[in-house]
Design an enzyme around this catalytic site. Structure first.
Site, PDB file in Angstrom:
ATOM      1  N   GLU A 215     -23.195 -29.297  54.007  1.00  0.00           N
ATOM      2  CA  GLU A 215     -22.300 -29.868  52.999  1.00  0.00           C
ATOM      3  C   GLU A 215     -21.932 -31.323  53.330  1.00  0.00           C
ATOM      4  OE1 GLU A 215     -19.217 -26.853  52.646  1.00  0.00           O
ATOM      5  OE2 GLU A 215     -20.484 -25.739  51.265  1.00  0.00           O
ATOM      6  N   ASP A 294     -21.213 -17.006  50.766  1.00  0.00           N
ATOM      7  CA  ASP A 294     -20.052 -17.775  51.224  1.00  0.00           C
ATOM      8  C   ASP A 294     -18.759 -17.020  50.940  1.00  0.00           C
ATOM      9  OD1 ASP A 294     -18.420 -19.778  52.114  1.00  0.00           O
ATOM     10  OD2 ASP A 294     -18.714 -21.111  50.410  1.00  0.00           O
ATOM     11  N   GLU A 322     -10.121 -17.723  49.708  1.00  0.00           N
ATOM     12  CA  GLU A 322     -10.742 -18.725  48.831  1.00  0.00           C
ATOM     13  C   GLU A 322     -11.323 -18.109  47.557  1.00  0.00           C
ATOM     14  OE1 GLU A 322     -13.743 -21.055  50.776  1.00  0.00           O
ATOM     15  OE2 GLU A 322     -14.319 -22.083  48.933  1.00  0.00           O
TER      16      GLU A 322
HETATM   17  C1  GCV Z   1     -14.663 -26.157  55.258  1.00  0.00           C
HETATM   18  C2  GCV Z   1     -17.174 -23.359  51.577  1.00  0.00           C
HETATM   19  C3  GCV Z   1     -15.824 -23.922  51.249  1.00  0.00           C
HETATM   20  C4  GCV Z   1     -15.583 -25.239  51.955  1.00  0.00           C
HETATM   21  C5  GCV Z   1     -15.772 -25.025  53.461  1.00  0.00           C
HETATM   22  C6  GCV Z   1     -17.183 -24.489  53.688  1.00  0.00           C
HETATM   23  C7  GCV Z   1     -17.438 -24.169  55.149  1.00  0.00           C
HETATM   24  O1  GCV Z   1     -18.183 -24.137  51.001  1.00  0.00           O
HETATM   25  O2  GCV Z   1     -15.691 -24.052  49.861  1.00  0.00           O
HETATM   26  O3  GCV Z   1     -14.271 -25.647  51.674  1.00  0.00           O
HETATM   27  O4  GCV Z   1     -15.565 -26.211  54.176  1.00  0.00           O
HETATM   28  O5  GCV Z   1     -17.352 -23.305  52.969  1.00  0.00           O
HETATM   29  O6  GCV Z   1     -17.350 -23.006  55.501  1.00  0.00           O
HETATM   30  O7  GCV Z   1     -17.724 -25.076  55.905  1.00  0.00           O
END
Ligand code: GCV
Length: 600
Positions: A215, A294, A322
């Site tokens: 990411e 995720d 989340e």
């Molecule tokens: C900390 C998902 C979440 C992100 C998070 C990522 C991760 O994509 O939406 O907020 O980033 O996981 O676990 O690194």
């Protein structure tokens, strides 16, 4: 702290050392005059003490207490995603407990309470800062290190070691080097020097946590190096001090073209890491999310878990909700975690059987913040509690854990405990009913991830597609499709590849099927979707009724705050129901057999 003779220590408690017990373990032996706590080390004493207090609070008497207990894994880790600004990424409980306005900043008494709270549920590693390390947070290993060391010192008496999330590009960012290439001698020397400095300030630091090549974070791939090269250069710097690298496996292409049907995101972690088994130094722990997507409401376990025989792994869970209701909707994660642990990895072993063997640590993303009740939703406290209990003893059931949590929080009156326990045990299933159906995942609003948006992620770059058309939905992940199932043990590969044997709740994770496909219940897939979505919203009405009925037995503040959240949950559940049902009706043109309200 009660070990030092004060605070909570009940009368009549004696401590003895038994060097034959494993680290952190304890033996409690009750008697008329009090209770004996035996352990090999101080941590064991402390855990024995907390266990005794819990037993007494749950109505036990010293004479009846007798137990020996040792943790399943030596590292039970809580990861906070807190930024130095004071914001918490995916945080639903207020602001950060540790940071404010770019500084390490906290209420010392509250911090001590927090350390005690975590220790009392068995957590022994904590990372305060976000894995998405901002340039400001990167400085936690340079000019902000002294402040971090003071924070670490508050947790030390509670046998909690600190972990620091670091940026892979730190040699450039902080050291002014021209590269972060892990095979560059200057880079290795920079990490070695950084480790020396950090260990002077925090001598018992557990290690560094790294999110790399993920990411938009920098990582070794950009330099043509492997994940093992990246992890090892840092591991070698930490090695002289006994430190470890917790290297996350959440590596995937987050700039996919939705037209591309060959790339399949769930395959990514295994594809990147499995071929590197045996190439990681022995102080690297690969931190693997429990599922290949995720932290979704329903997904299979990651095929990477337990697959690497020569590499240490940590399983990563998410306590912060989340995708599971954001501490507005009630969702007892213990239920999902029990399923995750019970899921098979072969015809003879379950995931639970890996814990303590291939899985040497358990980590989770925290759900706490500076809200007065720590977790926003009062009942979400049970999720943090459950994480600690399960990391210590993965054989516990959700029923046992939640029953204890209710008893410790609200008392043991069965008139309260039983209905609340049932409501919490049902909560995961209810949320799933009104969410994306049958393991489909991702039908959430983009970015913030609360509420429905069936095509929110459908044409995005994140690799999250269900490819619904007028006739069918889902992705074929068998050998006829993306081939994802081939990453599993042959037993699971066969199980998941056949829609008749695939666990029905995961059907659309593995298969593309017509809306008219008949499920084991005799219903069509589409009718199942309609029914579960109507039921889910009705079930939330039932939660409200149950909670209201418990009002006389509850503390006033807990009653009102949870009641307010349940009302918001009902709005959310109805929104999910109507959006999902309407979406599928409009796609398929097939009406609900019961003729309930769907919006044409
Ligand atoms: C900390 C998902 C979440 C992100 C998070 C990522 C991760 O994509 O939406 O907020 O980033 O996981 O676990 O690194």
């Amino acid at each position: 702290m009660w070990l030092q003779g004060g605070d909570d220590c009940p009368p009549g408690v004696r401590f003895e050392t038994d060097p034959s017990l494993p680290p952190e373990a304890f033996r409690l032996t009750g008697g008329k005059g009090g209770c004996l706590i035996e352990s090999a080390d101080e941590a064991g004493r402390m855990y024995g003490g907390y266990a005794l207090l819990a037993k007494l609070a749950l109505g036990g008497t010293p004479e009846t207490i007798s137990m020996t207990n040792a943790p399943a894994v030596s590292e039970r880790i809580l990861n906070h995603w807190d930024n130095l600004t004071g914001d918490v990424e995916r945080g639903y409980s207020g602001k950060s407990l540790f940071f404010k306005n770019g500084e390490v900043s906290y209420d010392p008494q509250r911090m001590k309470d927090y350390a005690r709270l975590l220790a009392s549920v068995g957590i022994n590693r904590v990372c305060f800062n976000n894995v998405n390390v901002t340039p400001l947070a990167a400085r936690l290993i340079t000019d902000k290190l002294g402040d971090l060391a003071q924070l670490a010192a508050i947790f030390r008496p509670f046998h909690i070691k600190t972990i620091i999330a670091v940026d892979f590009s730190s040699p450039i960012l902080l050291g002014g080097l021209s590269t972060a290439d892990p095979l560059d001698g200057g880079v290795a020397a920079w990490w070695a020097k950084a480790a020396e400095t950090v260990y002077k300030a925090i001598p018992d630091l557990a290690g560094f946590l790294v999110k790399a090549d993920s990411e938009f974070r920098d990582g070794p791939a950009a330099m043509g190096r492997t994940q093992a090269d990246g992890a090892n250069v840092i591991a070698r710097a930490l090695k002289p001090y006994g430190g470890k690298v917790y290297w996350r496996c959440f590596v995937y292409n987050c700039e996919q073209d939705w037209r591309d049907t060959k790339t399949d995101r769930p395959k990514a972690a295994y594809d990147h890491f499995f071929p590197l088994d045996g190439s990681f130094d022995n102080n690297v722990i690969l931190q693997v999310k429990h599922g290949p997507s995720d932290f979704q409401v329903r997904e299979p376990n990651s095929p990477l878990l337990g697959a690497m025989k020569d590499t240490a792994q940590a399983m990563e869970l998410q306590v912060t909700q989340e995708y599971t209701g954001q501490q507005i909707d009630l969702y007892a994660l213990a239920v999902q975690w029990e399923e995750i642990l019970s899921a098979p990895v072969s015809d003879t072993r379950s995931t639970r059987g890996l814990v303590g063997q291939e899985i040497q640590a358990v980590a989770a993303v925290a759900n706490t913040g500076d809200d007065a009740n720590w977790t926003g939703h009062t009942l979400a406290q049970a999720n943090l509690y459950a994480f600690g209990r399960l990391a210590w003893d993965p054989s516990l059931t959700a029923r046992e854990i939640l029953s204890d949590w209710i008893g410790l929080t609200f008392g043991t009156n069965p008139a309260l405990r039983e209905p609340l326990l049932n409501m919490m045990l049902d909560s995961r299933g209810v949320y799933e009913k009104y969410n994306a159906p049958l393991g489909l995942c991702w039908m959430v609003n983009i970015n913030h991830h609360y509420g429905p948006s069936p095509e929110g992620y459908e044409f995005s770059k994140w690799g999250t597609y269900h490819r619904a058309d007028a006739k069918a939905i889902g992705v074929d992940r068998t050998d006829n499709g993306t081939g994802y199932t081939s990453q599993y043990h042959p037993y699971l590969r066969a199980l998941y590849s056949n829609p008749d044997t695939c666990p029905e709740e995961l059907l659309l994770y593995f298969h593309r099927l017509p809306y008219t496909y008949t499920l084991k219940s005799g219903k069509t897939l589409l009718q199942h979707i309609y029914d579960t979505h109507f039921e889910g919203a009705e079930d939330v009405e039932g939660f409200i009724e149950t909670w209201d009925g418990l009002q006389p037995l509850l503390p006033e503040s807990a009653y009102y705050s949870v009641a307010a959240r349940l009302k918001r949950q009902l709005v959310n559940a109805r929104e999910w129901r109507d959006v999902i049902n309407t979406y599928f009706y409009r796609k398929s043109g097939i009406p609900d057999r019961q003729g309930r309200k769907i919006y044409p």
